[in-house]
Design a protein around this motif. Structure first.
Motif, PDB file in Angstrom:
ATOM      1  N   LEU A  40      -2.188   7.647  -4.710  1.00  0.00           N
ATOM      2  CA  LEU A  40      -2.317   6.503  -5.618  1.00  0.00           C
ATOM      3  C   LEU A  40      -3.535   5.654  -5.262  1.00  0.00           C
ATOM      4  CD1 LEU A  40       1.388   5.290  -5.973  1.00  0.00           C
ATOM      5  CD2 LEU A  40      -0.017   6.391  -7.724  1.00  0.00           C
ATOM      6  N   LEU A  41      -3.735   5.421  -3.975  1.00  0.00           N
ATOM      7  CA  LEU A  41      -4.867   4.600  -3.551  1.00  0.00           C
ATOM      8  C   LEU A  41      -6.198   5.306  -3.830  1.00  0.00           C
ATOM      9  CD1 LEU A  41      -3.430   3.278  -0.162  1.00  0.00           C
ATOM     10  CD2 LEU A  41      -3.730   1.985  -2.277  1.00  0.00           C
ATOM     11  N   LEU A  42      -6.223   6.653  -3.688  1.00  0.00           N
ATOM     12  CA  LEU A  42      -7.442   7.393  -4.018  1.00  0.00           C
ATOM     13  C   LEU A  42      -7.734   7.335  -5.510  1.00  0.00           C
ATOM     14  CD1 LEU A  42      -7.039  10.544  -1.713  1.00  0.00           C
ATOM     15  CD2 LEU A  42      -8.747   8.722  -1.481  1.00  0.00           C
ATOM     16  N   GLU A  43      -6.694   7.442  -6.342  1.00  0.00           N
ATOM     17  CA  GLU A  43      -6.879   7.373  -7.787  1.00  0.00           C
ATOM     18  C   GLU A  43      -7.450   6.019  -8.205  1.00  0.00           C
ATOM     19  OE1 GLU A  43      -3.286   8.246  -9.819  1.00  0.00           O
ATOM     20  OE2 GLU A  43      -3.218  10.359  -9.201  1.00  0.00           O
ATOM     21  N   GLU A  44      -7.002   4.954  -7.546  1.00  0.00           N
ATOM     22  CA  GLU A  44      -7.490   3.618  -7.872  1.00  0.00           C
ATOM     23  C   GLU A  44      -8.830   3.319  -7.196  1.00  0.00           C
ATOM     24  OE1 GLU A  44      -6.260   1.301  -9.918  1.00  0.00           O
ATOM     25  OE2 GLU A  44      -4.654   2.652 -10.539  1.00  0.00           O
ATOM     26  N   LYS A  45      -9.342   4.306  -6.387  1.00  0.00           N
ATOM     27  CA  LYS A  45     -10.617   4.165  -5.683  1.00  0.00           C
ATOM     28  C   LYS A  45     -10.627   2.946  -4.763  1.00  0.00           C
ATOM     29  CE  LYS A  45     -13.243   6.513  -9.300  1.00  0.00           C
ATOM     30  NZ  LYS A  45     -14.407   6.446 -10.240  1.00  0.00           N
ATOM     31  N   LEU A  46      -9.444   2.642  -4.185  1.00  0.00           N
ATOM     32  CA  LEU A  46      -9.344   1.539  -3.239  1.00  0.00           C
ATOM     33  C   LEU A  46      -9.639   1.994  -1.821  1.00  0.00           C
ATOM     34  CD1 LEU A  46      -6.127  -0.185  -4.632  1.00  0.00           C
ATOM     35  CD2 LEU A  46      -8.486  -0.976  -4.861  1.00  0.00           C
ATOM     36  N   ILE A  47      -9.548   3.302  -1.580  1.00  0.00           N
ATOM     37  CA  ILE A  47      -9.905   3.872  -0.284  1.00  0.00           C
ATOM     38  C   ILE A  47     -10.668   5.165  -0.526  1.00  0.00           C
ATOM     39  CG2 ILE A  47      -7.890   2.869   0.886  1.00  0.00           C
ATOM     40  CD1 ILE A  47      -6.598   5.665   0.797  1.00  0.00           C
ATOM     41  N   THR A  48     -11.336   5.625   0.506  1.00  0.00           N
ATOM     42  CA  THR A  48     -12.026   6.923   0.442  1.00  0.00           C
ATOM     43  C   THR A  48     -11.191   7.956   1.169  1.00  0.00           C
ATOM     44  OG1 THR A  48     -13.242   6.513   2.488  1.00  0.00           O
ATOM     45  CG2 THR A  48     -14.251   5.728   0.428  1.00  0.00           C
ATOM     46  N   GLN A  49     -11.606   9.215   1.000  1.00  0.00           N
ATOM     47  CA  GLN A  49     -10.895  10.291   1.682  1.00  0.00           C
ATOM     48  C   GLN A  49     -11.029  10.136   3.193  1.00  0.00           C
ATOM     49  OE1 GLN A  49      -8.964  12.707   0.121  1.00  0.00           O
ATOM     50  NE2 GLN A  49      -8.294  13.112   2.229  1.00  0.00           N
ATOM     51  N   ALA A  50     -12.181   9.642   3.631  1.00  0.00           N
ATOM     52  CA  ALA A  50     -12.379   9.427   5.064  1.00  0.00           C
ATOM     53  C   ALA A  50     -11.431   8.348   5.586  1.00  0.00           C
ATOM     54  CB  ALA A  50     -13.837   9.038   5.337  1.00  0.00           C
ATOM     55  N   ASP A  51     -11.249   7.290   4.772  1.00  0.00           N
ATOM     56  CA  ASP A  51     -10.309   6.235   5.166  1.00  0.00           C
ATOM     57  C   ASP A  51      -8.895   6.786   5.281  1.00  0.00           C
ATOM     58  OD1 ASP A  51     -12.320   4.331   5.177  1.00  0.00           O
ATOM     59  OD2 ASP A  51     -11.996   3.785   3.067  1.00  0.00           O
ATOM     60  N   ILE A  57      -7.157  -1.882   3.746  1.00  0.00           N
ATOM     61  CA  ILE A  57      -6.680  -2.630   2.576  1.00  0.00           C
ATOM     62  C   ILE A  57      -5.874  -3.825   3.071  1.00  0.00           C
ATOM     63  CG2 ILE A  57      -6.609  -0.628   1.029  1.00  0.00           C
ATOM     64  CD1 ILE A  57      -3.582  -0.517   1.507  1.00  0.00           C
ATOM     65  N   SER A  58      -5.643  -4.787   2.204  1.00  0.00           N
ATOM     66  CA  SER A  58      -4.805  -5.939   2.538  1.00  0.00           C
ATOM     67  C   SER A  58      -3.378  -5.705   2.056  1.00  0.00           C
ATOM     68  CB  SER A  58      -5.366  -7.215   1.899  1.00  0.00           C
ATOM     69  OG  SER A  58      -5.256  -7.140   0.491  1.00  0.00           O
ATOM     70  N   GLU A  59      -2.463  -6.487   2.594  1.00  0.00           N
ATOM     71  CA  GLU A  59      -1.059  -6.359   2.210  1.00  0.00           C
ATOM     72  C   GLU A  59      -0.863  -6.685   0.736  1.00  0.00           C
ATOM     73  OE1 GLU A  59       3.237  -7.468   4.265  1.00  0.00           O
ATOM     74  OE2 GLU A  59       1.541  -8.818   4.518  1.00  0.00           O
ATOM     75  N   GLN A  60      -1.618  -7.653   0.249  1.00  0.00           N
ATOM     76  CA  GLN A  60      -1.504  -8.042  -1.149  1.00  0.00           C
ATOM     77  C   GLN A  60      -2.009  -6.941  -2.074  1.00  0.00           C
ATOM     78  OE1 GLN A  60       0.015 -10.683  -2.238  1.00  0.00           O
ATOM     79  NE2 GLN A  60      -0.384 -10.208  -4.396  1.00  0.00           N
ATOM     80  N   VAL A  61      -3.106  -6.281  -1.689  1.00  0.00           N
ATOM     81  CA  VAL A  61      -3.649  -5.181  -2.497  1.00  0.00           C
ATOM     82  C   VAL A  61      -2.653  -4.035  -2.560  1.00  0.00           C
ATOM     83  CG1 VAL A  61      -5.441  -3.387  -2.551  1.00  0.00           C
ATOM     84  CG2 VAL A  61      -6.053  -5.768  -2.111  1.00  0.00           C
ATOM     85  N   LEU A  62      -2.048  -3.709  -1.417  1.00  0.00           N
ATOM     86  CA  LEU A  62      -1.065  -2.632  -1.396  1.00  0.00           C
ATOM     87  C   LEU A  62       0.109  -2.950  -2.310  1.00  0.00           C
ATOM     88  CD1 LEU A  62       0.017   0.015  -0.200  1.00  0.00           C
ATOM     89  CD2 LEU A  62       0.995  -1.333   1.672  1.00  0.00           C
ATOM     90  N   LEU A  63       0.585  -4.202  -2.271  1.00  0.00           N
ATOM     91  CA  LEU A  63       1.719  -4.596  -3.103  1.00  0.00           C
ATOM     92  C   LEU A  63       1.362  -4.516  -4.583  1.00  0.00           C
ATOM     93  CD1 LEU A  63       4.554  -5.513  -2.218  1.00  0.00           C
ATOM     94  CD2 LEU A  63       3.852  -7.865  -2.685  1.00  0.00           C
ATOM     95  N   GLY A 112       1.226   2.828   4.697  1.00  0.00           N
ATOM     96  CA  GLY A 112       0.766   1.534   4.191  1.00  0.00           C
ATOM     97  C   GLY A 112       0.517   0.551   5.317  1.00  0.00           C
ATOM     98  N   GLY A 113       1.437   0.503   6.277  1.00  0.00           N
ATOM     99  CA  GLY A 113       1.258  -0.400   7.406  1.00  0.00           C
ATOM    100  C   GLY A 113       0.060  -0.027   8.243  1.00  0.00           C
ATOM    101  N   THR A 114      -0.198   1.279   8.372  1.00  0.00           N
ATOM    102  CA  THR A 114      -1.353   1.727   9.149  1.00  0.00           C
ATOM    103  C   THR A 114      -2.656   1.328   8.462  1.00  0.00           C
ATOM    104  OG1 THR A 114      -0.041   3.615   9.931  1.00  0.00           O
ATOM    105  CG2 THR A 114      -2.435   3.733  10.206  1.00  0.00           C
ATOM    106  N   LEU A 115      -2.717   1.497   7.138  1.00  0.00           N
ATOM    107  CA  LEU A 115      -3.922   1.100   6.398  1.00  0.00           C
ATOM    108  C   LEU A 115      -4.191  -0.393   6.545  1.00  0.00           C
ATOM    109  CD1 LEU A 115      -3.356   3.214   3.149  1.00  0.00           C
ATOM    110  CD2 LEU A 115      -5.233   3.517   4.797  1.00  0.00           C
ATOM    111  N   ILE A 116      -3.116  -1.184   6.522  1.00  0.00           N
ATOM    112  CA  ILE A 116      -3.284  -2.632   6.680  1.00  0.00           C
ATOM    113  C   ILE A 116      -3.724  -2.960   8.103  1.00  0.00           C
ATOM    114  CG2 ILE A 116      -2.046  -4.838   6.673  1.00  0.00           C
ATOM    115  CD1 ILE A 116      -0.264  -3.663   4.456  1.00  0.00           C
ATOM    116  N   LYS A 117      -3.147  -2.264   9.084  1.00  0.00           N
ATOM    117  CA  LYS A 117      -3.492  -2.505  10.492  1.00  0.00           C
ATOM    118  C   LYS A 117      -4.961  -2.185  10.768  1.00  0.00           C
ATOM    119  CE  LYS A 117      -2.225  -1.043  15.170  1.00  0.00           C
ATOM    120  NZ  LYS A 117      -1.335  -0.161  15.976  1.00  0.00           N
ATOM    121  N   LEU A 118      -5.467  -1.114  10.131  1.00  0.00           N
ATOM    122  CA  LEU A 118      -6.861  -0.723  10.322  1.00  0.00           C
ATOM    123  C   LEU A 118      -7.820  -1.593   9.520  1.00  0.00           C
ATOM    124  CD1 LEU A 118      -6.492   3.184  10.279  1.00  0.00           C
ATOM    125  CD2 LEU A 118      -6.830   1.713  12.265  1.00  0.00           C
ATOM    126  N   GLY A 119      -7.284  -2.445   8.655  1.00  0.00           N
ATOM    127  CA  GLY A 119      -8.132  -3.328   7.862  1.00  0.00           C
ATOM    128  C   GLY A 119      -8.759  -2.664   6.666  1.00  0.00           C
TER     129      GLY A 119
END
Length: 660
Positions: free
Chosen positions: A11-22, A47-53, A38-45
């Motif tokens: 879903l995040l790749l489809e929305e182009k919010l992250i890259t494959q490398a991310d 994406i933000s928690e609000q963006v994920l929600l 989701g928690g790992t992506l937020i921990k690594l910075g």
């Protein structure tokens, strides 16, 4: 739903919010930490928690809930264990229909988590969205009461052994425990319930009020007659605490629509404490009131109740009578039963057979036969009294005269050689006499059997550690009927507030009394059907100290405060006042102070007609009632006129003289 089985990374790749490398970096980190993606992506910075929600809400169409304002019931929390909730970062919120459980999840795409939650709860799972941080905080809050209480409660909960609360004395209660209670047994609810009971005893509370509100559970203690808020608990504790108390009191925990009554016995620091439990269904749940009856304080000497020396002598004289009826009157919680128990202790002797009939038996008195009324078992007051009269009693105590039948049996017992002690509910001692007639007793029976009536109230006493004196203006006292406006000031006492009294300024209680002795004059008035006012006036003329007068005397002695006395009696109606000359406490009916002879009445000294306090001159005979000097406004050194003295010439007040 088209995207139900899509993974979060897709879903995040489809929305182009992250890259494959991310995504690859997050998956690599996830395998090390074991966290959700989701928690790992937020921990690594990344994406933000609000963006994920937002992405999950937009793609999945799931509602978003705010766990900061949500209220979760204990019965909902109990469906999912803490370990499962932490494993999937999910917390149950409530029911939808009969078979669906709403669950707030950080990763609603985790099909394995949904299936596992369904297996543990036995219900279909409907996921909703919530912030990951809010879910973790809610798990800590609802599964660990330690983190939701203030620091004091946390300390007490962690040091349960220091409370010295022994095991609840249970009698055949195993069959009353159901699944909900078994679930609560292993949680801090048990320790919290023990803490509430322990704290109530330590604070000298007479009642514990557990009151459900919209968003929390309020616990209040009644200390020295007044309720004090003691703690606010999270809403989720409501069901578990109420269930725990019901089990201990042997009540039906499945019944939540009807009021219930029960009792339990605990031992706290080696002290046996009886607790009476009452539940009442209200709009926000079930309110629980626990009456705390500490057997250690059940025995109070009659000398410690607060009776003045002459009133104490009268009560002892009534108790020494071989027959007759001794009445105690006052509102609920005014100390009537304590006075009767103290009187029984005073007259208790191995040569006397003392029997009581009560509903309920408040305190257990060694050596005295106590009968508990049981309406369901047809052991009513009249039936119990009839049986007691066949037991060769010398003294009978009746908890309360409530009806005509009980009153007739009690009075018949008093004329057949028994001393009867009992209570009625009236505002004053004189009203108790006419109340008996209203119950259907013949006036001659009341007049021949009644030997004395005590009316009482309880007032808080000043804390001995922080009591201080102050000057009270007469202007403030006069509105209470305590003394005239022109009398200057009085030295009174108040409590400053300290740790010993928990900042209230009061510690403990004492009684204020009026003792009416039924003499020949009173008997004649009763037989003639005289009203309360005539009986009261005759008793005052015979030397009865009104309850307001007794309360004001304790105020002047620094035992309590004027505010406390006016809280329980209306002084202006009771007729208590202070002599402006010697500061003695007087009855309102007195025209002259018996201590110093000062005129304190509201009648004209010459013609004896009643005057308005604002009048300067008597409109009937023209004599002035307030004699002030003429020497530059200074007071006339001559004393006020006594009865039989010559008529004093008319004078005007200094203020009127200066104005002219």
């Amino acid at each position: 739903m088209a995207n139900d089985h899509k993974r979060l990374g897709d879903l995040l790749l489809e929305e182009k919010l992250i890259t494959q490398a991310d995504l690859d970096a997050a998956i690599k980190e996830q395998r090390k930490s074991g966290q959700l993606l989701g928690g790992t992506l937020i921990k690594l910075g990344i994406i933000s928690e609000q963006v994920l929600l937002q992405i999950l809400h937009r793609q999945l169409g799931l509602p978003v809930v705010d766990l900061g304002t949500a209220v979760i019931e204990e019965q909902v929390i109990s469906l999912v264990s803490e370990d499962v909730a932490k494993k999937y970062t999910a917390i149950p919120l409530g029911f939808e229909g009969r078979s669906t459980l709403l669950v707030a999840m950080a990763d609603p795409l985790n099909v394995a988590a949904i299936e596992d939650l369904r297996f543990h709860s036995g219900m279909f799972i409907k996921p909703v969205l919530a912030r990951n941080s809010e879910i973790i905080e809610a798990i800590e809050r609802y599964y660990h009461i330690d983190t939701s209480m203030n620091e004091v409660i946390k300390k007490i909960i962690h040091s349960e052994d220091d409370l010295q609360v022994s095991t609840i004395i249970e009698e055949d209660r195993a069959q009353a425990i159901d699944d909900l209670v078994k679930e609560a047994e292993g949680r801090p609810i048990v320790r919290l319930t023990n803490w509430l009971m322990h704290q109530a005893v330590e604070d000298r509370a007479s009642d514990i009020h557990i009151e459900p509100q919209d968003r929390d559970l309020v616990v209040r203690f009644r200390v020295d007659g007044l309720l004090q808020e003691r703690q606010r608990l999270p809403k989720w504790t409501q069901g578990a605490i109420v269930s725990r108390i019901k089990v201990l009191a042997n009540l039906d925990i499945a019944e939540k629509r009807l009021p219930q009554d029960g009792r339990l016995m605990v031992e706290i620091s080696g002290r046996r404490v009886d607790m009476r439990v009452s539940t009442l269904p209200i709009t926000n749940g079930e309110k629980v009131v626990i009456r705390v009856i500490d057997q250690m304080v059940s025995s109070v000497a009659i000398e410690s109740l607060g009776l003045q020396h002459d009133d104490l002598a009268r009560v002892r004289r009534y108790a020494a009578r071989p027959q007759g009826i001794f009445l105690v009157t006052g509102p609920t919680g005014s100390g009537k039963t304590t006075l009767l128990y103290s009187t029984l202790r005073h007259i208790q002797h191995e040569t006397k057979n003392i029997v009581t009939v009560e509903d309920p038996v408040e305190y257990h008195l060694a050596g005295i036969n106590q009968v508990q009324v049981d309406e369901k078992g047809k052991k009513t007051f009249p039936n119990a009294l009839r049986a007691i009269l066949r037991q060769d009693p010398d003294v009978i105590m009746i908890g309360e005269v409530r009806d005509n039948e009980t009153a007739h049996i009690a009075f018949r017992a008093s004329v057949t050689g028994h001393l009867v002690l009992t209570t009625v509910h009236t505002n004053d001692a004189a009203g108790a006499v006419t109340r008996l007639v209203d119950l259907g007793l013949e006036p001659f029976m009341v007049a021949s059997s009644l030997i004395g009536v005590v009316s009482m109230r309880l007032v808080r006493t000043l804390c001995p550690h922080c009591r201080e004196s102050y000057e009270a203006s007469a202007a403030n006292l006069s509105r209470l009927g305590a003394m005239p406006k022109e009398a200057g000031t009085l030295t009174l006492y108040r409590g400053r507030g300290c740790p010993h009294c928990r900042g209230t300024g009061y510690y403990g209680r004492t009684g204020i009394f009026e003792v009416l002795e039924v003499d020949d004059t009173i008997r004649g008035l009763v037989i003639r059907g005289a009203p309360d006012s005539a009986i009261r006036l005759s008793a005052i003329e015979a030397g009865m100290r009104s309850i307001g007068e007794d309360g004001l005397k304790k105020v002047m002695d620094g035992i309590t405060t004027l505010e406390e006395v006016t809280r329980v009696v209306y002084l202006a109606e009771q007729g208590a006042k202070v002599c402006p000359g010697c500061k003695a406490v007087l009855s309102q009916e007195f025209e002259y102070c018996p201590e110093c002879g000062e005129f304190v009445g509201e009648h004209c000294e010459s013609c004896r007609r009643r005057l308005n306090p604002e009048w300067t001159f008597c409109p009937f005979c023209g004599h002035t009632q307030e004699l002030e000097g003429t020497n530059g406004g200074e007071a006339d050194p001559a004393p006020r006129r006594r009865p039989g003295a010559d008529v004093v010439p008319l004078r005007r007040k200094d203020s009127e003289r200066k104005a002219s």
